[in-house]
Scaffold this active site. Structure first.
Site, PDB file in Angstrom:
ATOM      1  N   TYR A   1      48.694  40.803  35.353  1.00 27.88           N
ATOM      2  CA  TYR A   1      48.036  41.112  34.081  1.00 27.88           C
ATOM      3  C   TYR A   1      48.333  42.531  33.609  1.00 27.88           C
ATOM      4  O   TYR A   1      47.846  42.949  32.567  1.00 27.88           O
ATOM      5  CB  TYR A   1      46.527  40.897  34.209  1.00 27.88           C
ATOM      6  CG  TYR A   1      46.192  39.469  34.563  1.00 27.88           C
ATOM      7  CD1 TYR A   1      46.265  38.465  33.602  1.00 27.88           C
ATOM      8  CD2 TYR A   1      45.852  39.105  35.864  1.00 27.88           C
ATOM      9  CE1 TYR A   1      45.996  37.145  33.917  1.00 27.88           C
ATOM     10  CE2 TYR A   1      45.579  37.788  36.197  1.00 27.88           C
ATOM     11  CZ  TYR A   1      45.657  36.806  35.220  1.00 27.88           C
ATOM     12  OH  TYR A   1      45.401  35.501  35.536  1.00 27.88           O
TER      13      TYR A   1
ATOM     14  N   TYR B   1      41.693  32.872  29.105  1.00 28.34           N
ATOM     15  CA  TYR B   1      40.500  33.616  29.558  1.00 28.34           C
ATOM     16  C   TYR B   1      40.861  35.048  29.903  1.00 28.34           C
ATOM     17  O   TYR B   1      39.983  35.900  30.022  1.00 28.34           O
ATOM     18  CB  TYR B   1      39.855  32.905  30.759  1.00 28.34           C
ATOM     19  CG  TYR B   1      40.306  33.356  32.134  1.00 28.34           C
ATOM     20  CD1 TYR B   1      41.563  33.028  32.617  1.00 28.34           C
ATOM     21  CD2 TYR B   1      39.465  34.120  32.957  1.00 28.34           C
ATOM     22  CE1 TYR B   1      41.968  33.437  33.876  1.00 28.34           C
ATOM     23  CE2 TYR B   1      39.868  34.524  34.212  1.00 28.34           C
ATOM     24  CZ  TYR B   1      41.123  34.186  34.671  1.00 28.34           C
ATOM     25  OH  TYR B   1      41.529  34.608  35.924  1.00 28.34           O
ATOM     26  N   ARG B   2      42.163  35.336  30.008  1.00 30.02           N
ATOM     27  CA  ARG B   2      42.618  36.639  30.500  1.00 30.02           C
ATOM     28  C   ARG B   2      44.113  36.630  30.305  1.00 30.02           C
ATOM     29  O   ARG B   2      44.742  35.575  30.416  1.00 30.02           O
ATOM     30  CB  ARG B   2      42.295  36.674  31.986  1.00 30.02           C
ATOM     31  CG  ARG B   2      42.564  37.934  32.737  1.00 30.02           C
ATOM     32  CD  ARG B   2      42.220  37.658  34.178  1.00 30.02           C
ATOM     33  NE  ARG B   2      42.270  38.838  35.005  1.00 30.02           N
ATOM     34  CZ  ARG B   2      42.158  38.822  36.312  1.00 30.02           C
ATOM     35  NH1 ARG B   2      41.985  37.669  36.949  1.00 30.02           N
ATOM     36  NH2 ARG B   2      42.196  39.926  37.018  1.00 30.02           N
TER      37      ARG B   2
END
Ligand code: ADP
Length: 521
Positions: free
Chosen positions: A90, A465-466
């Site tokens: 991420y 969600y991310r």
């Protein structure tokens, strides 16, 4: 790596700020050499240079964080808070906006345990290993819920809404009261912490009036310097089963069966269904199976499944609690799973006092890092990037999404790794893309591939969600009700709290007015 200055900041201005930071934390805790910049880079990114930090500053206390924030605001220096910076897939420790200074809180490692309520007050630098060691050393019968790679911090995981596997798997929902430094340097405590010296800070989430904890998760409204987290009491017994399903379409009945048990409350953990790829990419490399480019063929998939004894899909289900209760629940669980004719059911049992199997650490809250071995799949410089839309808990819809996504993996020549993680009412379909950074042609396909997946999902009304730094704006764009009213609200709040726009500009697609031009399309 050459230093990149943030927009509007001169070399002299940055130098002035770094010297001021050094007066707060000591020169040894300001990092701005080429090697330091490399340390804070996102090694998995398609193009690391997009997110190069200028440097980093590492405070040891809340007071130091407040002083740094004030200096950053005075000098208009964007800062990017991290807890331990292990947000692999991420963005790792890297900031969204190149040239930012990383605010590295990994030195802040205080742990305050309250045994009576089963909660801990943590600072951001406390890693899962630190907390686990602390509980072991003090013989405390409380369990963590660890993510698949547990190298990072507990607070960082909870704030980015990471997932674990026990009944407390959604760490963010076990937060109970935060201490937060606001972008103007003010200090606030949320929930019951808003009352000085209240013994109920760690017990009741909401306090009086609006509840703010989740306003600081996946956000850039404040820097969390302390958080209360509830831990799970060690159960008397963990009983369950590892289930394998033979065919791709078996995903549907598997989801419907587990979903019903999850909603009913018989199953309280967050099980994750994974495909056949999960063992091969940790224990072997690609060249051991094939020398063919493109997605792994059905022949290779069959070989992999045979070698590891896996179905197309597999899931580990666990019941936690009293022996008599979990035994009774197991009978119901077994009947429900037998009804959908699995390829294999392997019963699992752990009783308090038994040794634990290290490779099954996730079910017992033991930190682990071995799943990270998957980045060696191509045998060179590897990495992974996630694509994780939220779906309804419906077998039919999940199978449709699986077919759509798998077809894209084949079209772009990628090896398919998928999981479906259960929440209370939803599924998170985490697809991990393993990348080969030594293959430029492969790396060129990654960005269009991910953008295609995001667009496909949006058409179904599914949002992530991310996401990775590269896609924060793209994903925020998909949350589009009433001309992006949510983003407009977020940015109104952002500008009110952070007029200088210094705190994590761009995080979750929220850009302060000062950096509005930096939004990526
Ligand atoms: P980990 O410690 O698990 O490696 P990170 O430090 O990489 O996690 O944090 C994940 C993300 O969450 C960061 O990129 C940052 O945006 C946000 N974050 C982490 N810690 C804090 C914090 N203490 N306050 C505010 N945001 C944070």
């Amino acid at each position: 790596m050459d230093p990149v200055l943030p927009p509007g900041v001169t070399a002299a201005g940055m130098d002035r700020a770094l010297k001021a930071f050094a007066r707060v934390v000591g020169a040894d805790n300001v990092f701005a050499t080429a090697e330091d910049r490399d340390t804070y880079a996102d090694k998995f990114a398609i193009d690391e240079t997009k997110h190069h930090a200028y440097g980093a500053v590492a405070p040891i206390s809340t007071e130091e964080v407040r002083a740094i924030v004030k200096i950053a605001a005075e000098n208009r220096i964007p800062i990017w808070p991290i807890s331990r910076g292990k947000n692999f897939g991420y963005g790792q420790a890297a900031p969204e906006l190149a040239g930012s200074i990383v605010l590295d809180m990994s030195r802040m490692k205080k742990i305050e345990l309250d045994l009576d309520s089963g909660s801990v007050l943590l600072e951001p630098g406390v890693g899962f290993y630190d907390l686990y060691d602390y509980l072991q050393a003090h013989k405390v019968p409380l369990w963590l819920s660890v993510p698949g790679n547990s190298w990072g911090s507990v607070i960082g995981n909870a704030l980015d809404r990471g997932l674990g596997y026990t009944p407390y798997g959604e760490n963010t929902s076990k937060l109970c009261g935060l201490e937060v430094v606001l972008p103007d340097g003010d200090l606030v405590r949320t929930g019951m912490g808003a009352m000085a010296n209240s013994p109920t800070w760690k017990l009741y989430r909401y306090g009086f009036g609006p509840a703010w904890d989740q306003m600081f998760a996946q956000s850039n409204f404040g820097i969390v310097t302390k958080a209360n987290l509830w831990l799970m009491p060690e159960p008397e017994q963990v009983r369950g089963m590892d289930v394998e399903m033979d065919l791709p379409e078996d995903l549907g009945p598997l989801i419907d069966t587990i979903g019903a048990l999850r909603r009913e409350g018989l199953l309280q953990q967050s099980p994750t269904i994974g495909n056949w790829f999960r063992a091969a990419n940790i224990l072997t490399t690609r060249s051991q199976w094939t020398d063919q480019p493109g997605s792994l063929s059905d022949d290779v998939i069959a070989k992999i499944r045979k070698k590891f004894g896996l179905g197309w899909w597999g899931v580990s289900l666990r019941l936690y609690g009293r022996e008599s209760v979990t035994n009774a629940a197991y009978t119901i669980l077994e009947q429900a799973l037998q009804a959908i004719k699995p390829m294999a059911i392997k019963p699992q049992l752990w009783r308090r006092g038994d040794a634990m199997i290290p490779s099954q650490g996730g079910w017992y809250g033991i930190p682990m890092t071995f799943p990270m071995q998957n980045i060696n799949w191509f045998g060179g410089r590897g990495g992974h990037i996630g694509f994780s839309p939220i779906l309804p808990q419906s077998g039919k819809l999940a199978v449709e999404q699986f077919h759509r996504t798998y077809a894209r993996y084949k079209e772009f020549g990628m090896d398919y790794q998928a999981s479906f993680a259960f929440g209370e009412r939803h599924l998170i379909n985490v697809n991990a893309l393993l990348v080969n950074k030594d293959d430029p042609a492969f790396m060129k396909r990654v960005d269009p591939f991910l953008r295609t997946l995001i667009a496909d999902a949006r058409k179904q009304g599914y949002g992530e969600y991310r996401t990775h730094l590269d896609y924060m704006d793209t994903v925020a764009e998909t949350y589009d009700f009433n001309n992006h009213a949510l983003r407009r609200l977020n940015e109104k709040v952002k500008n009110a709290l952070d007029p200088a726009g210094i705190l994590a500009p761009g995080k979750s697609g929220i850009w302060p007015a000062a950096y509005a031009k930096e939004r990526r399309s």
